[in-house]
Design an enzyme around this catalytic site. Structure first.
Site, PDB file in Angstrom:
ATOM      1  CB  CYS A 174       3.129  25.939  -6.857  1.00  0.00           C
ATOM      2  SG  CYS A 174       3.126  25.368  -5.168  1.00  0.00           S
TER       3      CYS A 174
ATOM      4  CG  ASP B 199      30.933 -20.953  20.894  1.00  0.00           C
ATOM      5  OD1 ASP B 199      30.202 -21.812  20.367  1.00  0.00           O
ATOM      6  OD2 ASP B 199      30.517 -19.864  21.355  1.00  0.00           O
TER       7      ASP B 199
ATOM      8  CE  LYS C 105       1.287  -6.997   5.849  1.00  0.00           C
ATOM      9  NZ  LYS C 105       1.653  -5.622   5.661  1.00  0.00           N
TER      10      LYS C 105
ATOM     11  CB  CYS D  48      -0.378  27.181  -1.854  1.00  0.00           C
ATOM     12  SG  CYS D  48       1.103  26.198  -2.132  1.00  0.00           S
TER      13      CYS D  48
ATOM     14  CE1 TYR E 160       9.621 -15.683   0.334  1.00  0.00           C
ATOM     15  CE2 TYR E 160      10.453 -15.059   2.477  1.00  0.00           C
ATOM     16  CZ  TYR E 160      10.179 -14.745   1.167  1.00  0.00           C
ATOM     17  OH  TYR E 160      10.461 -13.508   0.699  1.00  0.00           O
TER      18      TYR E 160
ATOM     19  CB  CYS F  44       3.082  29.523  -4.348  1.00  0.00           C
ATOM     20  SG  CYS F  44       1.525  28.735  -4.771  1.00  0.00           S
TER      21      CYS F  44
ATOM     22  CB  CYS G 288      -1.420  24.552  -4.680  1.00  0.00           C
ATOM     23  SG  CYS G 288      -0.650  25.986  -5.453  1.00  0.00           S
TER      24      CYS G 288
ATOM     25  CG  ASP H 249       8.752  -6.651   9.240  1.00  0.00           C
ATOM     26  OD1 ASP H 249       8.811  -6.454   8.009  1.00  0.00           O
ATOM     27  OD2 ASP H 249       8.375  -5.801  10.053  1.00  0.00           O
TER      28      ASP H 249
ATOM     29  CE  LYS I 100       4.087  -9.769   4.239  1.00  0.00           C
ATOM     30  NZ  LYS I 100       4.966  -8.667   4.593  1.00  0.00           N
TER      31      LYS I 100
ATOM     32  CD  GLU J 224       5.534 -20.413   3.721  1.00  0.00           C
ATOM     33  OE1 GLU J 224       6.457 -19.582   3.602  1.00  0.00           O
ATOM     34  OE2 GLU J 224       5.029 -21.015   2.772  1.00  0.00           O
TER      35      GLU J 224
HETATM   36  P1  AMP Z   1       4.883  -6.921   0.906  1.00  0.00           P
HETATM   37  O1  AMP Z   1       6.241  -6.379   0.594  1.00  0.00           O
HETATM   38  O2  AMP Z   1       4.289  -6.403   2.163  1.00  0.00           O
HETATM   39  O3  AMP Z   1       3.955  -6.903  -0.265  1.00  0.00           O
HETATM   40  O4  AMP Z   1       5.081  -8.457   1.244  1.00  0.00           O
HETATM   41  C1  AMP Z   1       5.782  -9.283   0.385  1.00  0.00           C
HETATM   42  C2  AMP Z   1       7.056  -9.673   1.050  1.00  0.00           C
HETATM   43  O5  AMP Z   1       6.826 -10.452   2.215  1.00  0.00           O
HETATM   44  C3  AMP Z   1       7.874 -10.578   0.204  1.00  0.00           C
HETATM   45  O6  AMP Z   1       8.611  -9.864  -0.751  1.00  0.00           O
HETATM   46  C4  AMP Z   1       8.770 -11.203   1.222  1.00  0.00           C
HETATM   47  O7  AMP Z   1       9.921 -10.419   1.366  1.00  0.00           O
HETATM   48  C5  AMP Z   1       8.022 -11.104   2.534  1.00  0.00           C
HETATM   49  N1  AMP Z   1       7.784 -12.378   3.201  1.00  0.00           N
HETATM   50  C6  AMP Z   1       8.045 -12.614   4.493  1.00  0.00           C
HETATM   51  N2  AMP Z   1       7.741 -13.865   4.835  1.00  0.00           N
HETATM   52  C7  AMP Z   1       7.259 -14.468   3.732  1.00  0.00           C
HETATM   53  C8  AMP Z   1       6.781 -15.782   3.457  1.00  0.00           C
HETATM   54  N3  AMP Z   1       6.711 -16.732   4.392  1.00  0.00           N
HETATM   55  N4  AMP Z   1       6.387 -16.040   2.193  1.00  0.00           N
HETATM   56  C9  AMP Z   1       6.428 -15.074   1.235  1.00  0.00           C
HETATM   57  N5  AMP Z   1       6.871 -13.827   1.441  1.00  0.00           N
HETATM   58  C10 AMP Z   1       7.282 -13.517   2.681  1.00  0.00           C
HETATM   59 ZN    ZN Z   2       1.359  26.466  -4.366  1.00  0.00          ZN
END
Ligand code: AMP
Ligand code: ZN
Length: 663
Positions: free
Chosen positions: A426, A31, A308, A402, A221, A405, A420, A114, A112, A110
């Site tokens: 309302c 570094d 998922k 409700c 990706y 209301c 309602c 997050d 996914k 691949e």
């Molecule tokens: P969703 O928003 O749950 O419908 O999932 C779609 C989103 O998954 C895409 O817009 C990407 O942002 C995300 N994503 C993450 N990893 C991948 C991947 N390897 N290929 C495609 N989409 C991905």
């Molecule tokens: Zn109401």
């Protein structure tokens, strides 16, 4: 060596070190050595501003401040993904695919990631633009912030195409996230909830120097562009890697669904060893020509599928059930929970959906419940721990009035939700309808937000959406937080909404079950609100894809005197309540009664344009060949089995030119 040469040399060296460190995770200098080189470059650049380069490694430290991020339309829409949860789901998907394409289908698997999706545009090997996903059609230009992310190459290496887009996910690895939180807590600040929201929040910080301090990463990706020299998804990952992008090595080519499942099962366990969050696997048809053939639904590519991972669960106490009223009057029961951490977020509330759900799971206040978080933002209750139930507890009595209301709630035959019925009186319904009317996908009224709508209603300035058109700036200025300028913007925004096309107005009216797509269908078919109002139940269900439920709802909406009066007023104010001349001029019935299947690659128009031409001229587009197909429009590379099938059924196969000739 001249200063210019020295500057160039240092930039190249630093780029190389950045790449080794951030993309390959394999630094070759300490570094300290890196910092010395960087300092040397900074000094030279300061002394020689004439050799400035916006993509110099020194720019990684940020410093550019953006007040308002510019909105940019995506050249290629950023779609969502369809979800699957089981082997059967994947097998069904494969069956659908095989009906639509020829030959063997292989898949790229691949992870996914997050985080926050991102689209990067490169021209001549330099990063020119970084845009967030936004609503998929347009996003925010966050280039200065993204430039500070060290794994995003500012200059590419190798045989990259002259211009292309690359998609990826900006993530905040766990380690950096924990570190940031430790610092925040030490400074007496609230810790951040989870890495994903922190990553997407970081992209929208105004000061890019702040972004530079956050240990974000960009995992890529997918490539987009015209005429890219690439045949498969797997190859595009390899290419992107060669050009200098960070593309996780875990991607695997699967020959069939069984191999896909092996990948899924492996990562379901081993994902916890990864340095960043993942919530599933993305499976993509590998061959890009096949992808093109499969195309997209309204939301997602047909050639890709998210799988998922099973959601995480925790147990907590349900303290109280409360009830919310939506814009259509629908009542949603909400579980208020003892706060608990789940998959990185603190959960306090969960949706209970409806009375049936509460009864089915026998959920009661005071119970210990299991909460699960899947892909959805709102966690859900999946069951009760009966061993811990208070023996004196009583079954939940669903609310009968409700909460806003006090009108007695109703529930229609066959419907799960209570409503309602006090539509006109309302408050959350009144406010909700106007909020829907002004929302982005509806009238998209600039200068007016949901909170202001509530303020206008509670101050008695408006009671329905037609009232918006009578608002004057003078009336608004006395309101809290409303300056002259914002009042004028609001009035101008309302005025501008008079140009919004009929199909969006129809969606904006907020007729139950009439979403964006249905509104388009109805607008196209009936062409004006008058014709729609006059339509009988039979006339409505005769429209493609309009069923009983929608037809009933449309009729009910136009039976209300109030609604008719409101629409009459909208008409007087100049809101578009029929298709424009221009739209009408481009629409004909030339192809009415004919169903088309489009296959292959075209020259004069794109596939999307071709499909639009079919629909605009009264024809129907179908994705697979059947006895109902009248024509197959064949481009280059139409699959042989499609051809055989069409020939077998005696269906006319026509060329692009033949088709255009029909119009
Ligand atoms: P969703 O928003 O749950 O419908 O999932 C779609 C989103 O998954 C895409 O817009 C990407 O942002 C995300 N994503 C993450 N990893 C991948 C991947 N390897 N290929 C495609 N989409 C991905
Ligand atoms: Zn109401």
């Amino acid at each position: 060596m001249t200063s210019e040469e020295k500057i160039k040399q240092l930039r190249a060296q630093l780029r190389e070190h950045n790449y080794n460190y951030y993309v390959l995770d394999n630094p070759t200098v300490s570094d300290y050595e890196f910092d010395v080189l960087l300092k040397e470059l900074q000094d030279l650049e300061t002394a020689h501003p004439e050799f400035d380069d916006p993509n110099s490694p020194t720019r990684r430290v940020g410093g550019e401040v953006t007040k308002n991020f510019e909105t940019v339309a995506h050249e290629f829409r950023m779609y969502s993904l369809d979800n699957s949860y089981s082997k059967e789901d994947l097998e069904d998907w494969e069956k659908r695919i095989k009906k639509m394409v020829d030959g063997e289908v292989h898949y790229t698997c691949e992870l996914k990631y997050d985080g926050a999706s991102m689209s990067l545009t490169y021209e001549n090997g330099t990063l020119v633009r970084a845009v967030t996903r936004g609503d998929g059609f347009q996003g925010d230009n966050v280039t200065p912030n993204v430039k500070t992310i060290k794994s995003v190459p500012l200059k590419l290496q190798g045989d990259f195409p002259q211009k292309f887009e690359i998609r990826g996910e900006i993530v905040l690895p766990f380690e950096g996230f924990t570190q940031m939180n430790a610092e925040r807590v030490a400074n007496g600040e609230e810790p951040y909830r989870n890495p994903r929201n922190t990553a997407s929040g970081s992209l929208k910080l105004q000061d890019s120097a702040e972004v530079a301090k956050r240990p974000l990463e960009c995992l890529l990706y997918s490539l987009k562009g015209s005429k890219l020299p690439i045949q498969t998804q797997y190859e595009s990952l390899e290419k992107a890697r060669e050009w200098g992008f960070k593309v996780p090595e875990v991607a695997k080519l699967a020959q069939n669904i069984d191999e896909v499942l092996e990948f899924v099962n492996y990562w379901d366990v081993h994902r916890h060893e990864l340095p960043y969050e993942t919530d599933g696997v993305v499976i993509k048809v590998n061959n890009l020509q096949q992808q093109e053939e499969l195309g997209y639904t309204a939301k997602a590519p047909r050639w890709a599928m998210a799988y998922k991972f099973k959601a995480e669960q925790v147990a907590t106490t349900l303290e109280q059930i409360t009830y919310q009223v939506g814009r259509t009057g629908a009542i949603t029961p909400v579980a208020n929970l003892t706060p608990v951490e789940l998959a990185g977020t603190i959960v306090k509330r969960a949706s209970l959906h409806n009375a049936d759900q509460i009864e089915k799971l026998d959920i009661r206040e005071g119970d210990t419940v299991f909460v699960e978080k899947g892909g959805e933002i709102i966690p859900k209750i999946i069951g009760v721990d009966f061993t811990r139930r208070d023996p004196n507890s009583q079954p939940t009595q669903y609310r009968t009035q409700c909460p806003e209301c006090s009108t007695p709630l109703v529930r229609k035959e066959g419907e799960a939700q209570h409503y309602c019925p006090n539509t006109e009186g309302c408050p959350p319904q009144i406010i909700g309808r106007i909020q829907h009317y002004i929302s982005r996908k509806a009238m998209d009224i600039e200068g007016l937000g949901g909170e202001t709508v509530a303020l206008l209603v509670t101050n008695g300035l408006i009671n329905n959406y037609a009232d918006l058109y009578l608002l004057k700036a003078e009336q608004l200025i006395p309101l809290e937080r409303m300056a002259q300028k914002s009042a004028e913007n609001l009035v101008a925004g309302v005025e501008a909404s008079k140009h919004i096309p009929f199909e969006r107005v129809l969606f904006a009216l907020g007729i139950r079950y009439v979403g964006e797509t249905v509104a388009k269908k109805l607008a196209k078919h009936f062409k004006s609100i008058d014709a729609l109002m006059a339509a009988s139940f039979e006339a409505l269900i005769a429209v493609d894809e309009i069923g009983d439920r929608i037809a009933e709802s449309v009729i009910e909406f136009f039976t209300s005197e109030e609604n008719i009066a409101t629409i009459q007023r909208l008409k007087e104010y100049g809101v578009q309540l029929q298709l424009s001349e221009e739209t009408l001029a481009n629409q004909t019935d030339t192809l009415a009664g004919n169903t088309f299947v489009v296959s292959g690659v075209f020259h004069k128009v794109s596939r999307t344009e071709l499909k639009k031409l079919i629909e605009d001229n009264g024809g129907k587009v179908s994705s697979s060949i059947s006895g109902k197909t009248n024509y197959v429009v064949a481009g280059d590379n139409m699959g042989p089995s499609k051809r055989t099938k069409a020939e077998g059924l005696g269906i006319a196969i026509i060329s692009e030119d033949d088709f255009l000739g029909m119009l």
